[in-house]
Design an enzyme around this catalytic site. Sequence first.
Site, PDB file in Angstrom:
ATOM      1  N   TYR A  56       0.861  -1.196   0.000  1.00  0.00           N
ATOM      2  CA  TYR A  56       0.000   0.000   0.000  1.00  0.00           C
ATOM      3  C   TYR A  56       0.891   1.239   0.000  1.00  0.00           C
ATOM      4  O   TYR A  56       1.879   1.301   0.730  1.00  0.00           O
ATOM      5  CB  TYR A  56      -0.894   0.027   1.251  1.00  0.00           C
ATOM      6  CG  TYR A  56      -2.311  -0.372   0.931  1.00  0.00           C
ATOM      7  CD1 TYR A  56      -3.020   0.307  -0.049  1.00  0.00           C
ATOM      8  CD2 TYR A  56      -2.934  -1.424   1.604  1.00  0.00           C
ATOM      9  CE1 TYR A  56      -4.317  -0.061  -0.359  1.00  0.00           C
ATOM     10  CE2 TYR A  56      -4.235  -1.796   1.289  1.00  0.00           C
ATOM     11  CZ  TYR A  56      -4.917  -1.103   0.307  1.00  0.00           C
ATOM     12  OH  TYR A  56      -6.192  -1.457  -0.013  1.00  0.00           O
ATOM     13  N   ASP A 202      -7.291  12.742 -25.292  1.00  0.00           N
ATOM     14  CA  ASP A 202      -7.159  11.359 -24.831  1.00  0.00           C
ATOM     15  C   ASP A 202      -6.448  10.598 -25.944  1.00  0.00           C
ATOM     16  O   ASP A 202      -7.043  10.295 -26.980  1.00  0.00           O
ATOM     17  CB  ASP A 202      -8.569  10.810 -24.575  1.00  0.00           C
ATOM     18  CG  ASP A 202      -8.556   9.345 -24.153  1.00  0.00           C
ATOM     19  OD1 ASP A 202      -7.523   8.682 -24.330  1.00  0.00           O
ATOM     20  OD2 ASP A 202      -9.604   8.864 -23.667  1.00  0.00           O
ATOM     21  N   LYS A 231      -1.889   0.081 -24.952  1.00  0.00           N
ATOM     22  CA  LYS A 231      -2.244  -0.084 -26.373  1.00  0.00           C
ATOM     23  C   LYS A 231      -0.966   0.055 -27.209  1.00  0.00           C
ATOM     24  O   LYS A 231      -0.079  -0.774 -27.067  1.00  0.00           O
ATOM     25  CB  LYS A 231      -3.342   0.915 -26.739  1.00  0.00           C
ATOM     26  CG  LYS A 231      -4.633   0.699 -25.928  1.00  0.00           C
ATOM     27  CD  LYS A 231      -5.757   1.599 -26.412  1.00  0.00           C
ATOM     28  CE  LYS A 231      -7.066   1.303 -25.704  1.00  0.00           C
ATOM     29  NZ  LYS A 231      -7.302   2.149 -24.523  1.00  0.00           N
TER      30      LYS A 231
HETATM   31  N1  DSN Z   1     -11.886  -0.573 -25.088  1.00  0.00           N
HETATM   32  C1  DSN Z   1     -10.947   0.348 -25.680  1.00  0.00           C
HETATM   33  C2  DSN Z   1     -10.785   0.119 -27.124  1.00  0.00           C
HETATM   34  O1  DSN Z   1     -10.887  -1.024 -27.538  1.00  0.00           O
HETATM   35  O2  DSN Z   1     -10.530   1.034 -27.872  1.00  0.00           O
HETATM   36  C3  DSN Z   1     -11.282   1.765 -25.406  1.00  0.00           C
HETATM   37  O3  DSN Z   1     -11.453   1.944 -24.045  1.00  0.00           O
END
Ligand code: DSN
Length: 432
Positions: A56, A202, A231
Site C-alpha cells: 500500500y 485522450d 495499447k
Molecule cells: N476498449 C478500448 C478500445 O478497444 O478502444 C477503449 O477503451
Amino acid sequence: MNDFFTADISSADPLISEAINNEVRRQADGLELIASENFVSKAVLETMGSVFTNKYAEGYPGKRYYGGCEFSDVVEQAAIDRAKELFGCEHANVQPHSGAQANMAVLLTALDHGDTILGMSLAHGGHLTHGHPLNFSGINYKVADYGVSRDTEQIDYDDLQKKAEEHRPKLLICGASAYPRVIDFARIGEIARSVGAMVMADIAHIAGLVATGLHPSPIPHCEFVTTTTHKTLRGPRGGMAMCKEEFAADLNKRVFPGVQGGPLIHIIAAKAVAFGEALKPDFKAYQQQVLDNARVLSQTLADSGLRIISGGTDNHLVLVDVFLDGKGITGKEAEAALGDVHITVNKNTIPFDTNKPFVASGIRVGTPALTTRGMKEDEMRAIGSMIAEVIHDPASEDVKTKVKREVAELTARFPMYRSRTDTGGALPVSAG
Ligand code: DSN
C-alpha cells in the site's frame, strides 16, 4: 518453507492455471487484430507479477500515508520521470488504474458538476468517457458532441468550431478509439481558445505514435492529456494523466484521494519498465512498422472490395465497412466468422451507421500486436486476403478450413509466449 510462498499456480489452483495456459495458447495460435491490444515484453510481464502487488502506498513519492514505501517511491518516480521524458509534458500522474479513471480525474480537475463538455461522439469513433449519457461524463456534465463529415468521414473541424461557439464548453475533449486519421490537435487547441475552453486530449490509442513523433503531439496545445499504457504504448494495462504544471497539484488530488485509493505499485513499476522500453530507439522502428503494416492491411482489404472508412489510415487502425449497404455482412457476423478461424477483431459501428452498435456495419482492425510478434508487410497482405476471403464467403466451411490452416502456419512462424506445462505458468519466449 511454507508452501504458500512456493507452490506454483498449477498446483495451487488448477482451474485458473488451465485458463492461463489456454489463454497463452489462444494468444499464440491466433491473429490478434484488436486495435487496442498488444503483447507486453517479458520484463513488463514479470514486473506486473512482482511483490509490489503487496504494497500500500497512498500518496505520492516522498509523501506517503504508509511506512515501507522507499522502493515504491523509486519505481513511481522512475515512471513519472520517464513519462515526462517520453511525452515532453510538464507533469505526469502515473497512478490512474485505467484510461477511464485518468479521464475522470481530469474532468474533476477542470470542471464543476453541470459544466458543459464537447466531445467526439462515440458513434463517430469517440469514447464512452467523452460524454456518453450512460457514463460518468454524461451523467455529471452537460454534453454536446461533434463528429466526422459524411463526405470525408474525417473530423469536421469547421463544424467543430461552430459547435464550440454554440455550446461554449468549458472543456473540449478530443481523441478517439476508432478513428484512423491524424487528429489536428493544433487546430483543436485554436478552436478551444477561441471560445475560452480548455482541452483534454485522450491519446490512449495513439500514445506510442505520439511518443515517437509519428503522430503530432497534443502536449503543446492541450491543458490535459490522458492515455492508457497498454495499447500502442505496449505497457501494462493502466492509465496516466498529464497536464500543465499549473494544474499539477489539483490533478494529483483528483486522482488520489479524488477517484482512487491505493496505487497499484506493481503496475506502476511495469509502466516504468514499458516507458524505459519506449525511450529506446527500436521502439520508434516498431511504431513505424505498425504504421506501415496498417497501410498495407488497409490497401489489401480495399483491393478485395471492402470499403475502408475515410479511404485509408494514418495510424495503427483500419475501420472497415463490411456491411456495404446490405450487400455484405454485419460487423457482428464478421467478428464471429473471423473468430472461427482464429482471427480476432471487434465489430465496430461506422460513421452514420444504420445498424445498432451491438450489430454494427464494420470491424476495427489494428496492427500493434502482430507487429510486436515481428510481422511485416508480406504477412499483412496475407492476413488481409484471409480476412477478405472469410468476409466474402462467411458460410463456406471450405474457406474456413483453408484459412484456419493458413492462420496456424503463419502463427507458428512467429512464436511468442509459450505454456510452461511443468508449472502452468506463462513463460514468454522471444518474439519472431
Ligand atoms: N476498449 C478500448 C478500445 O478497444 O478502444 C477503449 O477503451
